[in-house]
Structure formats: structure tokens, C-alpha cells
Design a protein around this motif. Sequence first.
Motif, PDB file in Angstrom:
ATOM      1  N   SER A   9      27.412 -17.924 -40.701  1.00 52.09           N
ATOM      2  CA  SER A   9      27.508 -17.027 -39.619  1.00 52.09           C
ATOM      3  C   SER A   9      26.406 -16.129 -39.583  1.00 52.09           C
ATOM      4  CB  SER A   9      28.821 -16.203 -40.054  1.00 52.09           C
ATOM      5  OG  SER A   9      28.661 -15.456 -41.143  1.00 52.09           O
ATOM      6  N   PHE A  10      26.096 -15.339 -38.562  1.00 52.66           N
ATOM      7  CA  PHE A  10      25.043 -14.536 -38.631  1.00 52.66           C
ATOM      8  C   PHE A  10      25.208 -13.260 -39.388  1.00 52.66           C
ATOM      9  CE2 PHE A  10      24.282 -16.516 -34.596  1.00 52.66           C
ATOM     10  CZ  PHE A  10      23.030 -16.132 -34.218  1.00 52.66           C
ATOM     11  N   ALA A  54      20.524 -20.357 -43.229  1.00 55.59           N
ATOM     12  CA  ALA A  54      21.700 -21.072 -42.720  1.00 55.59           C
ATOM     13  C   ALA A  54      21.862 -22.383 -43.555  1.00 55.59           C
ATOM     14  CB  ALA A  54      21.553 -21.316 -41.050  1.00 55.59           C
ATOM     15  N   SER A 109      21.616 -17.946 -30.084  1.00 59.39           N
ATOM     16  CA  SER A 109      22.833 -18.306 -30.279  1.00 59.39           C
ATOM     17  C   SER A 109      23.508 -19.110 -31.742  1.00 59.39           C
ATOM     18  CB  SER A 109      23.648 -18.997 -28.989  1.00 59.39           C
ATOM     19  OG  SER A 109      23.028 -20.322 -29.263  1.00 59.39           O
ATOM     20  N   ARG A 110      24.663 -19.152 -31.787  1.00 64.02           N
ATOM     21  CA  ARG A 110      24.956 -20.168 -33.148  1.00 64.02           C
ATOM     22  C   ARG A 110      24.415 -21.643 -32.728  1.00 64.02           C
ATOM     23  NH1 ARG A 110      28.697 -20.869 -37.246  1.00 64.02           N
ATOM     24  NH2 ARG A 110      29.631 -22.825 -37.353  1.00 64.02           N
TER      25      ARG A 110
END
Length: 205
Positions: free
Chosen positions: A29-30, A18, A50-51
Motif C-alpha cells: 500500500s502507499f 513494494a 496509482s496502485r
Amino acid sequence: MPRPRSTLLSIERIVEAALKLVDESGDFSFPRIARELGVSQSSLYNRIESREHIVELLRAHLFSSLPSESVADKSWQDAARTLIRSYRDRFAQHPHLVPLLVTQTVQAPEVIGMYEDLALTLERAGLPAERIGAAISTIDYFALGAALDASAPAEVWHVSEDQFPALTRAVAGSAAAPNRVADAFEFGLEILISGIETQVKQKVN
């Protein structure tokens, strides 16, 4: 038979991927993390909530990536200088991360510990309790802005002497400094310290 690559997935690898994406493009982003690591997106959700969770892990990573210097035996002024410089230095490593971090509540214990040290230092200075929160927010503005400035172009202002004579003189003057970014940071840091001293004196008087 070799194990599937996904079994090697860890939170540390996710954070590193990331951060690499943020350094390159300013965001993550995932799906992009999954592609970067060569794993399925669903495997990320087995480890990351989560983000927001990733952003907080990135914040914690910044504050664990450099050793912390003890400030207990320093004057409050030198303790504040040390803490603010350290704060700036951490974010200056990855300035593109700053916009992501300022959009959510700080939770990482590593970072909360730094704010605790700041609060204790300001208490030791004698700053009124009702002003300490404002002082910490001001330090935030200054340190984060300084971190972003570290990635600014060498020529910050392109000015015409005929149109903007005062700014032209200012730019010429700052050109004499060996390092504009470091010079501006130290200048602002001393203004902060002097401002806190003034607030303390006003309380006493």
C-alpha cells in the motif's frame, strides 16, 4: 546541511520497497511503502500515478531482472520451451506477486515483448491464427501455476493409503523424482508442446 532523505526517492526505490512488502505479506500500500522508505506518502504521488502503475512497474521489473535468451535460431519447439521456462522462472522468484499481476491488463513493453516472441513462435509452428490467443492463455495458466507451485510445501498431499490408495501410489511414485516441482513442470511443458503439435497436424489434415 545534508539534503532531506525524500530527495533521494526514485521510482526504482519505490518498486523495490513494494516488491519487498509483497514478498513479505502478499500485498503493498502507499502508506506502507512510505513507511518502508521513510518518506511522506505525498512524495510517492509525485512519482507514481496509482496502485495500478506500481503493479505494472513490478511486472516490468520481473522481466528486466533476468537476461533474455535469443530464440531466433532454435526450432519452434525449443524456442517455446525456452520462453516458457524463462516466463516461469521470472514469476517463481516472487510467487506472491502473481495474484496482483493477473488482475490487470498487461502493458509493460518488456512483458509485451515476451508475448510477441511467443506469438511469433506459435506462428512459426504453424498453429492456426485463431488458436494462438488460446495457446498463449494456456501457457499463462501453466507458467503462473508452476511459479506458485515453486513455493508449495514439501508435502503437497497428506493422504491415507486406506482411503486414497491411487493417490498414495502416485505420491510414492513422485517421491522417487529428485525434484517434484521441476519434474512436474517439465512433464507439463512437454504435454503443452505435444498438444500444439497435435493442433498443427489437425490443421494440415
